[in-house]
Design a protein around this motif. Structure first.
Motif, mmCIF file in Angstrom:
data_model
loop_
_atom_site.group_PDB
_atom_site.id
_atom_site.type_symbol
_atom_site.label_atom_id
_atom_site.label_comp_id
_atom_site.label_asym_id
_atom_site.label_seq_id
_atom_site.Cartn_x
_atom_site.Cartn_y
_atom_site.Cartn_z
ATOM 1 N N PHE A 47 0.827 -1.197 0.000
ATOM 2 C CA PHE A 47 0.000 0.000 0.000
ATOM 3 C C PHE A 47 0.867 1.255 0.000
ATOM 4 O O PHE A 47 2.042 1.220 0.324
ATOM 5 N N GLY A 48 0.245 2.379 -0.353
ATOM 6 C CA GLY A 48 0.913 3.664 -0.276
ATOM 7 C C GLY A 48 1.520 4.147 -1.577
ATOM 8 O O GLY A 48 1.934 5.307 -1.672
ATOM 9 N N ARG A 49 1.560 3.302 -2.578
ATOM 10 C CA ARG A 49 2.236 3.690 -3.807
ATOM 11 C C ARG A 49 1.279 3.943 -4.966
ATOM 12 O O ARG A 49 1.361 4.966 -5.626
ATOM 13 N N GLY A 50 0.384 3.022 -5.198
ATOM 14 C CA GLY A 50 -0.431 3.158 -6.382
ATOM 15 C C GLY A 50 0.413 2.906 -7.616
ATOM 16 O O GLY A 50 1.617 2.638 -7.549
ATOM 17 N N LEU A 51 -0.201 3.024 -8.780
ATOM 18 C CA LEU A 51 0.500 2.727 -10.023
ATOM 19 C C LEU A 51 1.652 3.683 -10.272
ATOM 20 O O LEU A 51 2.741 3.286 -10.685
ATOM 21 N N ALA A 52 1.445 4.964 -10.011
ATOM 22 C CA ALA A 52 2.444 5.975 -10.378
ATOM 23 C C ALA A 52 3.762 5.788 -9.643
ATOM 24 O O ALA A 52 4.835 6.022 -10.210
ATOM 25 N N TYR A 53 3.713 5.374 -8.380
ATOM 26 C CA TYR A 53 4.917 5.351 -7.560
ATOM 27 C C TYR A 53 5.430 3.932 -7.305
ATOM 28 O O TYR A 53 6.277 3.720 -6.443
ATOM 29 N N THR A 54 4.921 2.989 -8.106
ATOM 30 C CA THR A 54 5.378 1.607 -7.985
ATOM 31 C C THR A 54 6.570 1.340 -8.886
ATOM 32 O O THR A 54 7.358 0.430 -8.627
ATOM 33 N N THR A 55 6.715 2.102 -9.958
ATOM 34 C CA THR A 55 7.773 1.852 -10.931
ATOM 35 C C THR A 55 9.143 1.750 -10.266
ATOM 36 O O THR A 55 9.483 2.549 -9.401
ATOM 37 N N GLY A 56 9.909 0.784 -10.702
ATOM 38 C CA GLY A 56 11.254 0.623 -10.172
ATOM 39 C C GLY A 56 12.313 1.301 -11.022
ATOM 40 O O GLY A 56 13.500 1.272 -10.686
ATOM 41 N N ASN A 57 11.910 1.925 -12.120
ATOM 42 C CA ASN A 57 12.863 2.558 -13.023
ATOM 43 C C ASN A 57 13.279 3.920 -12.447
ATOM 44 O O ASN A 57 12.447 4.814 -12.306
ATOM 45 N N PRO A 58 14.557 4.107 -12.134
ATOM 46 C CA PRO A 58 14.988 5.381 -11.545
ATOM 47 C C PRO A 58 14.887 6.554 -12.515
ATOM 48 O O PRO A 58 14.979 7.711 -12.097
ATOM 49 N N LEU A 217 11.685 1.352 -22.624
ATOM 50 C CA LEU A 217 12.230 0.604 -23.763
ATOM 51 C C LEU A 217 13.714 0.887 -23.953
ATOM 52 O O LEU A 217 14.525 -0.037 -24.119
ATOM 53 N N GLN A 218 14.077 2.158 -23.922
ATOM 54 C CA GLN A 218 15.481 2.505 -24.119
ATOM 55 C C GLN A 218 16.362 1.926 -23.023
ATOM 56 O O GLN A 218 17.482 1.463 -23.294
ATOM 57 N N ASP A 219 15.875 1.933 -21.799
ATOM 58 C CA ASP A 219 16.660 1.404 -20.689
ATOM 59 C C ASP A 219 16.834 -0.105 -20.783
ATOM 60 O O ASP A 219 17.708 -0.675 -20.123
ATOM 61 N N ARG A 220 15.984 -0.754 -21.591
ATOM 62 C CA ARG A 220 16.139 -2.187 -21.856
ATOM 63 C C ARG A 220 17.044 -2.441 -23.057
ATOM 64 O O ARG A 220 17.214 -3.582 -23.473
ATOM 65 N N GLY A 221 17.585 -1.373 -23.641
ATOM 66 C CA GLY A 221 18.467 -1.523 -24.784
ATOM 67 C C GLY A 221 17.760 -1.549 -26.124
ATOM 68 O O GLY A 221 18.342 -1.978 -27.132
ATOM 69 N N HIS A 222 16.520 -1.072 -26.156
ATOM 70 C CA HIS A 222 15.761 -1.108 -27.403
ATOM 71 C C HIS A 222 16.295 -0.060 -28.378
ATOM 72 O O HIS A 222 16.460 1.111 -28.025
ATOM 73 N N THR A 223 16.537 -0.492 -29.622
ATOM 74 C CA THR A 223 17.042 0.407 -30.654
ATOM 75 C C THR A 223 16.099 0.506 -31.841
ATOM 76 O O THR A 223 16.365 1.268 -32.781
ATOM 77 N N GLY A 224 15.019 -0.250 -31.835
ATOM 78 C CA GLY A 224 14.094 -0.283 -32.955
ATOM 79 C C GLY A 224 13.272 0.986 -33.083
ATOM 80 O O GLY A 224 13.234 1.829 -32.192
ATOM 81 N N LYS A 225 12.590 1.093 -34.210
ATOM 82 C CA LYS A 225 11.764 2.247 -34.507
ATOM 83 C C LYS A 225 10.572 2.310 -33.566
ATOM 84 O O LYS A 225 9.928 1.300 -33.268
#
Length: 460
Positions: A47-58, A217-225
């Motif tokens: 609890f306390g996070r919701g969708l917006a503050y759950t992301t683990g991506n810094p 996507l970019q942080d996962r190394g995605h280079t595609g269009k």
């Protein structure tokens, strides 16, 4: 079904343990007496996070500076002081290891703000000894019953809790369901599974969710269009490096939308000439926005949603400078291409999708072949289509009704839910995004903290 709990003290049940519900619980705990009980009903124990503050991506940053993110209206620098008191290793994780540089103008990762809310609530419960006031019910609310004894809230497990007030804090409605090749939820853990780094992708919507998804996507190394499709191709504007204050000496009126638009544009031009910039003029509207919305007639609100909302969202809900720098670089390199129009047709071809786009104006059609389509157009708002048992029960029993513009539930200016007969219900309330039809600006922290504090004061 057995009812539990006694009737001494005030009993308040909050449905939803995301940001809105947890912040309301925090404000209630600041005011409650020893005999009061606060029930927070949330299926997710996190609890306390919701969708917006759950992301683990810094790299998913707050879209508001730290100086405007205090949980308490009466302590505007509370969040900044909390940040500055973090251990050095945690400050380094924010990207600002020095306390001196971690100030009111900092855009911090959203997960850090989730930590802040959880810690505040945890301090109230454990360190300050208010565990006897607070009950986290890790279950789903399914019905609200009324009889001669009052209200009782039924959970999926079958228990009923006698309560004096119920607050619906269900947050943003979930996105549409996914189908082969189409992902309705960009936050789902399956959204990027099996996606090759060079695979082309089509994203629907070019707002803040689109920006977060591109970064992911970019942080996962995605280079595609990456094709980005929206009706107008508008991107969120970037925050100024240094905010400039601005106050309206003669606040505008919302009774005439055309006149209001003309006046705000004029004030923005004055702000530009004065050297503080148009952003200061838009931010200066914040204390007046809910009033302006409520002054509009229903047809005027509908006109705003139909014609002006994309422009308002782009200018009002801006992105952090270092976030937008990455997006602009991706556009400049050609990895991201903005398209204005709508989907005309989509056909699945083996493991790819052929998408036909009707371009805006007289620009014809465009066909793109992509590995997947990701819907970044934002959460849905029509309560009648929400697959949540309690909301469907309340609608079916006439205890609530959708607002006329289908932005959520109908509530009065105090957040009391309006029933099917048009009557405000004094013991059933709503807060957060579900009340946009009445308040419009009610999803950002500066607005929600005021609403939570006011509702807590009324309930206790």
């Amino acid at each position: 079904m057995a009812a539990v709990g006694d009737r001494s003290g005030r009993r308040i049940a909050i449905i939803g343990g995301g940001f809105s519900g947890s912040l309301l619980a925090l404000h209630l705990l600041r005011r409650c007496r020893p005999e009061d009980r606060i029930y927070l009903v949330e299926r997710n124990q996190n609890f306390g996070r919701g969708l917006a503050y759950t992301t683990g991506n810094p790299n998913h940053l707050l879209n508001v500076r730290a100086g405007n993110m205090s949980a308490f209206p009466d302590q505007p620098d509370h969040f900044v002081r909390w940040l500055q008191n973090l251990p050095a290793d945690q400050r380094a994780g924010i990207g600002e290891p020095n306390t001196a540089t971690l100030g009111a103008s900092t855009f911090v990762p959203r997960r850090v703000y989730g930590n802040y809310i959880q810690e505040l609530l945890g301090d109230k419960i454990w360190r300050e000894g208010q565990g006897h006031n607070f009950f986290l019910l890790t279950d789903e609310a399914v019905a609200l019953h009324r009889d001669g004894k009052g209200l009782s809230l039924e959970l999926a497990v079958g228990r009923r809790y006698p309560v004096d007030h119920v607050v619906l804090a269900v947050g943003n409605f979930p996105p549409t369901a996914s189908t082969p090749g189409y992902f309705g939820d960009p936050w789902s853990s399956t959204c990027f599974e099996g996606l090759a780094p060079d695979a082309p992708v089509l994203m629907l919507g070019t707002g803040l969710t689109f920006i977060d998804t591109v970064l992911s996507l970019q942080d996962r190394g995605h280079t595609g269009k990456i094709y980005a499709l929206s009706r107008r191709g508008l991107l969120p504007r970037v925050h100024a490096a240094v905010p400039a204050p601005w106050q309206y000496e003669l606040p505008p009126s919302g009774r005439n939308l055309v006149k209001l638009l003309r006046e705000v544009r004029g004030i923005a031009r004055i702000a530009e000439s004065a050297g503080v910039g148009w952003r200061a003029a838009i931010d200066g509207l914040r204390p007046h926005t809910q009033r302006l919305w409520q002054e509009m007639s229903l047809p005027e609100r509908a006109r705003f949603l139909r014609h002006l909302r994309p422009w308002w969202d782009a200018h009002r809900h801006r992105a952090a400078p270092r976030v937008m720098a990455r997006i602009e670089q991706a556009i400049g390199s050609g990895q991201v291409e903005l398209l204005k129009g709508r989907i005309g047709d989509m056909a699945r071809l083996d493991d790819t999708s052929l998408v036909t786009i009707n371009l805006r104006g007289d620009n014809g059609r465009r066909e793109v072949i992509v590995d997947r389509v990701i819907d970044c157009s934002g959460p849905r708002s029509d309560a009648t289509r929400l697959d949540q048992k309690l909301i469907q029960h309340l609608l079916a029993s006439g205890q609530v009704r959708p607002d006329p513009l289908r932005l959520g539930l109908d509530v009065d200016r105090h957040g009391n839910v309006i029933d099917a007969e048009g009557n405000a219900t004094p013991d059933l309330h709503a807060i957060g995004p579900i009340t946009k039809g009445t308040f419009w600006e009610i999803i950002a922290v500066p607005d929600l903290r005021i609403a939570c504090a006011a509702l807590a004061e009324r309930l206790l």
